[in-house]
Design an enzyme around this catalytic site. Structure first.
Site, PDB file in Angstrom:
ATOM      1  N   GLU A   1     -21.641  11.747  -4.437  1.00 39.99           N
ATOM      2  CA  GLU A   1     -21.268  11.614  -5.851  1.00 39.99           C
ATOM      3  C   GLU A   1     -19.797  11.266  -5.954  1.00 39.99           C
ATOM      4  O   GLU A   1     -18.959  11.884  -5.290  1.00 39.99           O
ATOM      5  CB  GLU A   1     -21.441  12.938  -6.602  1.00 39.99           C
ATOM      6  CG  GLU A   1     -22.844  13.373  -6.845  1.00 39.99           C
ATOM      7  CD  GLU A   1     -22.859  14.685  -7.636  1.00 39.99           C
ATOM      8  OE1 GLU A   1     -21.927  14.950  -8.412  1.00 39.99           O
ATOM      9  OE2 GLU A   1     -23.810  15.455  -7.443  1.00 39.99           O
TER      10      GLU A   1
ATOM     11  N   GLU B   1     -24.901  21.085  -4.646  1.00 38.99           N
ATOM     12  CA  GLU B   1     -23.569  21.713  -4.652  1.00 38.99           C
ATOM     13  C   GLU B   1     -23.650  23.240  -4.590  1.00 38.99           C
ATOM     14  O   GLU B   1     -23.254  23.940  -5.536  1.00 38.99           O
ATOM     15  CB  GLU B   1     -22.764  21.283  -5.874  1.00 38.99           C
ATOM     16  CG  GLU B   1     -22.365  19.832  -5.844  1.00 38.99           C
ATOM     17  CD  GLU B   1     -21.296  19.489  -6.884  1.00 38.99           C
ATOM     18  OE1 GLU B   1     -21.140  20.239  -7.856  1.00 38.99           O
ATOM     19  OE2 GLU B   1     -20.631  18.464  -6.709  1.00 38.99           O
TER      20      GLU B   1
HETATM   21  C1  GLA Z   1     -21.139  17.675  -9.806  1.00 39.88           C
HETATM   22  C2  GLA Z   1     -22.634  17.861  -9.941  1.00 39.88           C
HETATM   23  C3  GLA Z   1     -23.275  16.861 -10.849  1.00 39.88           C
HETATM   24  C4  GLA Z   1     -22.419  16.589 -12.059  1.00 39.88           C
HETATM   25  C5  GLA Z   1     -21.073  16.117 -11.597  1.00 39.88           C
HETATM   26  C6  GLA Z   1     -20.143  15.743 -12.744  1.00 39.88           C
HETATM   27  O1  GLA Z   1     -20.761  16.938  -8.744  1.00 39.88           O
HETATM   28  O2  GLA Z   1     -23.301  17.833  -8.699  1.00 39.88           O
HETATM   29  O3  GLA Z   1     -24.532  17.385 -11.240  1.00 39.88           O
HETATM   30  O4  GLA Z   1     -22.291  17.761 -12.804  1.00 39.88           O
HETATM   31  O5  GLA Z   1     -20.452  17.160 -10.899  1.00 39.88           O
HETATM   32  O6  GLA Z   1     -18.900  15.344 -12.287  1.00 39.88           O
END
Ligand code: GLA
Length: 670
Positions: free
Chosen positions: A307, A151
């Protein structure tokens, strides 16, 4: 057909953080992964401190054992380069890698993503680690995907330290060549801002009043590019030493700070992290928009939902869980819009740390729990959909999305500070969504030949080249619908003179004399024939040239003036919408879609989402009921892959129910 990795079928799994657990727990993990049908886990995202405990000490033993264990159980790995969270020793040895805010605060160690994107030490350390990982694991049988960083832009999107300032100046030199060009582009004669030397230029730090808008716009461009340079440095390592395994980095849906068109060009597979809020009854519309963007970033190629939360997240003020039905429905929604995998944050719920209340595939309670049943059920469902991997959607309608224009639109000191691109785009997207018209996103300059309709919710910054591109699309027979406050400035944020929207005036056949933003909580009436609808946010003193009036203002100072127009141009037509119509934009789009022959994927009751993925010899119709009530709908004959049932003409969907209908006969031409 095959998906984005060498794993057959759809991908299922999530982030796996084994460093939080003892190795005995790992054995249970892989056994349960098999029980749940998990075939891919993302490993190593936050492992830097474990893998490199000191400047020249490395510890790969645990990761060797873990990857061997995964391979032995047939679970593939999306292996991270582990560079999103630099270890404490590196930060203490080089405190200058910590990021600095616009008002000069250096952010401390103790969370994650604590690095300056322009820091040479950070970049060197990150690529060194990426190379070690690539060389060691490129031939490992478990590894099917490289996951660079995590991210980019999460928490820290910009840094205002001295290294960033120096990097910004380099970037400006590359862009403008000489200071005279920069002074012209930044219009520095305004407020006596003329620069005589490059080292007089700084990032747009906290200042007494509004900062030069072109400086801020260039800063946004630079910040996206600075993070992209971090990604590209690691990507170059993987291209060299990564053994030809595909590369991704996980995006954050429609995220303002990073120009994902520029980023996706350097990815092998687009992947996205999406967290629609179960407390928001309309969340599925924005989710659909994000998924369509992800599919569009690589021109329709299948992407991965990298995710999502199996249930609640832990970072909203109030974290509402998903019911098992909602969780299942929203997982199918991603596949319905082109995803070839449904992955989660995370596999096993953490016991400690900032995310211990975030839901997981394997909850704190363990297996004998409804949450675990949900995990197993989704694995079974996705296995039933395996043959969908690699199939694609087609769209007749495109929405133009441009980050440059997004950044420019949301600069300060505009006629209204209420115009936010994501919200405007969502409003237009939602109008097509409820009609089950599939939409792609395109950047300026894209090939539009396959689209019957192009929607432009807003393109505040329009270059002459982009205006020519849109104009020739219409001249060649296309239908363009253009939203207000488009075509206003050029690439330097200088107004196009001669009557707004000057470069689009020919194709639209209108001229705007003055903007009339609508105050908060107020509205103006717009009259379509015998229907009167409220418009909020914005209106304009609009004059028609060659265009005809489709709807006029029916209240307030603009009463009687045109509000929505239509202009014949060459072989096509262009509509202009000078106000914010919300749902009532449907009055315009219904006319445009009928004119262009755009049809819904299927005629279904309100609240049911329909999409279609096509493969060689078969089509897969996704029917998703987002309502709390059951419904019945007419469908073509086929087999519901989720139940194995043959359907003849009718489908009953329970509340929040879903069906995936496989049809083998040719679909009608849309
Ligand atoms: C993001 C991060 C993860 C985690 C999620 C929690 O997407 O990439 O490491 O922190 O949020 O929702």
């Amino acid at each position: 057909m095959s998906g984005p990795t060498r794993v057959p079928g759809l991908l299922y799994g999530g982030d796996y953080n084994p460093e939080q657990w003892s190795e005995e727990v790992w054995a249970e993990d892989v056994r349960l992964m098999k029980d749940a049908g998990v075939n891919l886990v993302t490993v190593g995202v936050f492992s830097w401190a474990r893998l490199q405990p000191g400047p020249d000490t490395w510890d790969f033993g645990w990761l060797d054992r873990l990857l061997d264990l995964l391979a032995a159980h047939g679970v593939a790995a999306d292996l991270a380069t582990a560079t999103a969270s630099p270890p404490a020793w590196l930060v203490r040895a080089h405190p200058e890698i910590l990021p600095v805010t616009a008002d000069g605060v250096r952010l401390e160690f103790g969370s994650r993503q604590h690095y300056c994107p322009s820091s040479p030490v950070y970049r060197e350390s990150a690529t060194r680690l990426a190379r070690k990982i690539a060389e060691r694991y490129r031939d490992h049988p478990a590894v099917v995907l490289w996951h660079i960083h995590n991210e980019y832009g999460d928490h820290v999107t910009e840094c205002f330290c001295a290294a960033s300032a120096a990097d910004f100046r380099h970037w400006l030199r590359d862009r403008y060549g000489d200071l005279a060009a920069l002074n012209r582009a930044w219009a520095t004669d305004f407020w006596s801002q003329r620069y005589g030397r490059w080292d007089e230029i700084e990032p747009p730090r906290a200042a007494p009043g509004p900062v030069n808008p072109t400086q801020v716009l260039d800063w946004r461009r630079f910040c996206s590019d600075a993070l992209l340079a971090c990604y590209l440095a690691e990507k170059a390592v993987l291209d060299e030493d990564g053994g030809g395994i595909p590369v991704t980095t996980n995006f954050m849906s429609m995220f303002k700070s990073l120009d994902y068109w520029a980023w996706a060009a350097h990815e092998d597979v687009v992947s996205d992290d999406a967290y629609p809020d179960p407390a928001d009854p309309e969340a599925h519309v924005a989710a659909a928009m994000n998924y369509d963007l992800m599919r569009s970033l690589k021109a329709g190629r299948p992407w991965l939902l990298m995710e999502q939360a199996p249930s609640a997240v832990s970072w909203r003020p109030v974290n509402v869980p998903k019911t098992p039905e909602l969780s299942r429905l929203w997982s199918f929604q991603a596949v319905a819009r082109g995803a070839d995998g449904v992955l989660h944050f995370q596999w096993r719920a953490s016991r400690a740390g900032a995310e211990k209340y975030h839901s997981a595939l394997l909850p704190h309670r363990g297996t004998g729990s409804p949450q675990w049943d949900r995990t197993v059920r989704l694995g079974r469902d996705l296995t039933r959909l395996a043959e969908i991997a690699g199939t694609r959607l087609t769209a007749d309608v495109a929405i133009v999305l441009d980050w440059d224009s997004w950044w420019a639109l949301e600069l300060e000191d505009h006629p209204s500070s209420r115009l936010l691109l994501r919200e405007l785009t969502l409003s237009w997207y939602g109008t097509a969504y409820v009609r089950n018209v599939t939409v792609d996103f395109v950047p300026p300059g894209a090939d539009l030949t396959s689209y019957r309709v192009v929607l432009l919710p807003n393109l505040y910054l329009t270059t002459d080249a982009t205006a020519a591109w849109l104009t020739s699309y219409v001249a060649d027979g296309g239908r363009l619908v253009c939203g207000f406050f488009s075509g206003i400035v050029n690439e330097h944020d200088h107004v196009h003179l001669g009557g707004y929207p000057a470069p689009l005036r020919d194709v639209l056949g209108v001229v705007v004399d003055e903007f009339w933003p609508v105050p908060d909580d107020a509205s103006v009436d717009v009259v379509f024939g015998d229907r009167r609808v409220p418009a909020t946010l914005w209106s304009e003193w609009l004059e028609t040239g060659t265009a005809e009036t489709v709807a006029g203002y029916g209240s307030g100072p603009l009463t009687g003036r045109p509000a929505v127009t239509r202009n014949a141009h060459g072989a096509g037509r262009a509509w202009y919408v000078s106000c914010h119509l919300g749902d009532a934009l449907g009055h315009v789009l219904d006319e445009v879609f009928a004119d262009a022959g755009v049809r819904p994927v299927l005629d279904v009751p309100a609240g049911v989402e329909a999409t279609r993925r096509d493969g060689p010899g078969a089509s897969f119709l996704f029917l998703l009921n987002h309502r709390d009530a059951g419904t019945e709908l007419p469908v073509p004959d086929g087999i519901d892959l989720l139940t194995g049932t043959a359907l003849r003409g009718t489908l009953r969907l329970p509340p929040l129910g879903a069906a995936v209908l496989k049809t083998t006969h040719p679909q009608p031409e849309r």
